[in-house]
Design an enzyme around this catalytic site. Structure first.
Site, PDB file in Angstrom:
ATOM      1  N   TYR A  61      29.222  46.113  36.314  1.00 48.19           N
ATOM      2  CA  TYR A  61      30.441  45.306  36.302  1.00 48.19           C
ATOM      3  C   TYR A  61      30.116  43.821  36.340  1.00 48.19           C
ATOM      4  O   TYR A  61      30.663  43.034  35.554  1.00 48.19           O
ATOM      5  CB  TYR A  61      31.309  45.694  37.493  1.00 48.19           C
ATOM      6  CG  TYR A  61      32.506  44.799  37.698  1.00 48.19           C
ATOM      7  CD1 TYR A  61      33.595  44.844  36.833  1.00 48.19           C
ATOM      8  CD2 TYR A  61      32.559  43.889  38.760  1.00 48.19           C
ATOM      9  CE1 TYR A  61      34.697  44.021  37.015  1.00 48.19           C
ATOM     10  CE2 TYR A  61      33.648  43.065  38.955  1.00 48.19           C
ATOM     11  CZ  TYR A  61      34.718  43.132  38.081  1.00 48.19           C
ATOM     12  OH  TYR A  61      35.790  42.314  38.260  1.00 48.19           O
ATOM     13  N   THR A  70      45.554  43.655  44.755  1.00 47.31           N
ATOM     14  CA  THR A  70      46.239  44.300  43.638  1.00 47.31           C
ATOM     15  C   THR A  70      46.228  45.802  43.895  1.00 47.31           C
ATOM     16  O   THR A  70      45.495  46.287  44.764  1.00 47.31           O
ATOM     17  CB  THR A  70      45.528  44.019  42.308  1.00 47.31           C
ATOM     18  OG1 THR A  70      44.222  44.629  42.357  1.00 47.31           O
ATOM     19  CG2 THR A  70      45.389  42.524  42.045  1.00 47.31           C
ATOM     20  N   ASN A  79      42.817  39.446  29.726  1.00 46.39           N
ATOM     21  CA  ASN A  79      42.838  39.810  31.143  1.00 46.39           C
ATOM     22  C   ASN A  79      42.448  41.260  31.387  1.00 46.39           C
ATOM     23  O   ASN A  79      41.990  41.597  32.471  1.00 46.39           O
ATOM     24  CB  ASN A  79      44.234  39.558  31.719  1.00 46.39           C
ATOM     25  CG  ASN A  79      44.334  39.997  33.157  1.00 46.39           C
ATOM     26  OD1 ASN A  79      43.821  39.350  34.063  1.00 46.39           O
ATOM     27  ND2 ASN A  79      44.987  41.126  33.387  1.00 46.39           N
ATOM     28  N   LYS A  93      30.895  40.550  33.671  1.00 44.70           N
ATOM     29  CA  LYS A  93      31.554  39.300  34.030  1.00 44.70           C
ATOM     30  C   LYS A  93      30.633  38.103  33.802  1.00 44.70           C
ATOM     31  O   LYS A  93      31.092  37.000  33.474  1.00 44.70           O
ATOM     32  CB  LYS A  93      32.036  39.345  35.482  1.00 44.70           C
ATOM     33  CG  LYS A  93      33.175  40.337  35.698  1.00 44.70           C
ATOM     34  CD  LYS A  93      34.376  40.049  34.796  1.00 44.70           C
ATOM     35  CE  LYS A  93      35.535  40.979  35.042  1.00 44.70           C
ATOM     36  NZ  LYS A  93      36.724  40.667  34.207  1.00 44.70           N
ATOM     37  N   LEU A 123      44.794  48.065  42.171  1.00 47.16           N
ATOM     38  CA  LEU A 123      43.452  48.574  41.930  1.00 47.16           C
ATOM     39  C   LEU A 123      42.520  48.251  43.092  1.00 47.16           C
ATOM     40  O   LEU A 123      41.659  49.054  43.455  1.00 47.16           O
ATOM     41  CB  LEU A 123      42.901  47.997  40.625  1.00 47.16           C
ATOM     42  CG  LEU A 123      41.686  48.719  40.028  1.00 47.16           C
ATOM     43  CD1 LEU A 123      41.989  50.197  39.818  1.00 47.16           C
ATOM     44  CD2 LEU A 123      41.279  48.072  38.727  1.00 47.16           C
ATOM     45  N   ASP A 168      44.474  50.051  23.290  1.00 48.35           N
ATOM     46  CA  ASP A 168      43.221  50.000  24.038  1.00 48.35           C
ATOM     47  C   ASP A 168      42.422  48.822  23.500  1.00 48.35           C
ATOM     48  O   ASP A 168      42.051  48.811  22.324  1.00 48.35           O
ATOM     49  CB  ASP A 168      42.462  51.317  23.845  1.00 48.35           C
ATOM     50  CG  ASP A 168      41.164  51.388  24.636  1.00 48.35           C
ATOM     51  OD1 ASP A 168      40.633  50.330  25.033  1.00 48.35           O
ATOM     52  OD2 ASP A 168      40.661  52.514  24.828  1.00 48.35           O
ATOM     53  N   VAL A 169      42.145  47.838  24.344  1.00 49.49           N
ATOM     54  CA  VAL A 169      41.475  46.622  23.854  1.00 49.49           C
ATOM     55  C   VAL A 169      40.059  46.890  23.372  1.00 49.49           C
ATOM     56  O   VAL A 169      39.483  46.076  22.642  1.00 49.49           O
ATOM     57  CB  VAL A 169      41.458  45.515  24.920  1.00 49.49           C
ATOM     58  CG1 VAL A 169      42.872  45.081  25.278  1.00 49.49           C
ATOM     59  CG2 VAL A 169      40.663  45.934  26.157  1.00 49.49           C
ATOM     60  N   ILE A 207      46.762  41.147  38.451  1.00 48.15           N
ATOM     61  CA  ILE A 207      46.725  39.740  38.066  1.00 48.15           C
ATOM     62  C   ILE A 207      47.481  39.519  36.760  1.00 48.15           C
ATOM     63  O   ILE A 207      48.225  38.550  36.610  1.00 48.15           O
ATOM     64  CB  ILE A 207      45.273  39.252  37.939  1.00 48.15           C
ATOM     65  CG1 ILE A 207      44.602  39.200  39.318  1.00 48.15           C
ATOM     66  CG2 ILE A 207      45.215  37.869  37.280  1.00 48.15           C
ATOM     67  CD1 ILE A 207      43.110  38.921  39.256  1.00 48.15           C
TER      68      ILE A 207
END
Length: 266
Positions: A153, A188, A88, A157, A190, A61-62, A18
């Site tokens: 996960y 995608t 993102n 989110k 992934l 690395d965020v 994305i």
């Protein structure tokens, strides 16, 4: 008229999936890009297609504050401003129930998916105050409706949704809008990898098509178009919005079999 003419977008996770589709759309709309990724190989691939004239790539690395601080500073040095921060970057593993998720897996998910937003905001908010810019977070429909064997996960989110709304209130006095997109299934690299790990890989494609009311699982470009709208002046009076870009998947969650009852937005 180019929707992002003279704008600088700081985009995390912008070299694959994305994020890469967003990078292409943003560039076509006139933006200059600072793209953050922790994968040198994906940076090399993305740079071949996007070029380097109006795009900077930063290996970072965020989940690490110092990495993000450096990336924000680099963006400001090169471009002189930041108009949009698009958070993102994200990870999705493991596909496990909560009691099967290790402490390390739990920690890593939150450090990347939620901590990344904290880090870019902490280090980038002053730049956005100067431009009256905006923030876009990539969430997921599962943050609203849940998902089997993805508890950690979906928790991240759900946190992204709550953060988006609270940040919208906190930064509205500065003219800064904060929104999120919430995809369902999106094809995608992934997602293809995830599909191969499922108990019945051959039937996953059919399942992913059928969970969407519109009848198909989309490519990332449909998400990118929605993101372009939200960060542009076309959405100038929209803030605190969690926009489902889901083909109507939330209108009737379809469970085709016990072996294929999950969808994924990466």
């Amino acid at each position: 008229m180019l929707l992002l003419a003279d704008k600088v977008v700081f985009l995390t996770g912008g070299t694959e999936g994305i994020g890469f589709e967003c990078a292409k759309v943003y560039q076509q709309a006139g933006a200059r890009l600072c793209i953050v990724s922790n994968d040198p190989r994906s940076i090399s691939r993305a740079s071949l297609e996007l070029g380097e004239q109006t795009t900077e790539f930063v290996l970072a690395d965020v989940s690490r504050s110092r990495d993000v601080k450096h990336a924000i500073a680099h963006c400001l040095t090169v471009f002189g401003q930041i108009d949009v921060i698009h958070n993102n970057a994200g990870i999705s593993s493991p596909s496990k129930a909560l009691h099967e998720t290790s402490e390390e897996e739990w920690r890593k998910l939150f450090e990347v998916n939620v901590g990344g937003i904290y880090n870019t905001t902490f280090h980038g908010i002053d730049a956005l105050k100067k431009t009256g810019g905006n923030i876009l977070n990539t969430g997921s429909l599962v943050g609203e409706i849940g998902q089997e064997i993805h508890a950690a996960y979906t928790a991240t989110k759900g946190a992204v949704n709550a953060l988006t709304k609270s940040m919208a209130l906190d930064y509205a006095p500065f003219g800064i809008r904060v929104n999120a997109v919430a995809p369902a299934g999106v094809i995608t690299p992934l997602l293809r990898s995830w599909s191969r790990q499922q108990p019945d890989p051959e039937s996953v494609e059919d399942y992913l098509n059928h969970i969407h009311a519109l009848g198909y699982c989309p490519e990332g470009d449909v998400i990118a178009d929605a993101c372009l709208f939200l960060i542009s002046n076309m959405a100038r009076f929209i803030t605190g919005c969690i926009l489902p870009v889901s083909g109507g998947a939330e209108l009737g969650y379809k469970k085709l079999s016990s072996k294929q009852n999950h969808f994924h937005d990466l």
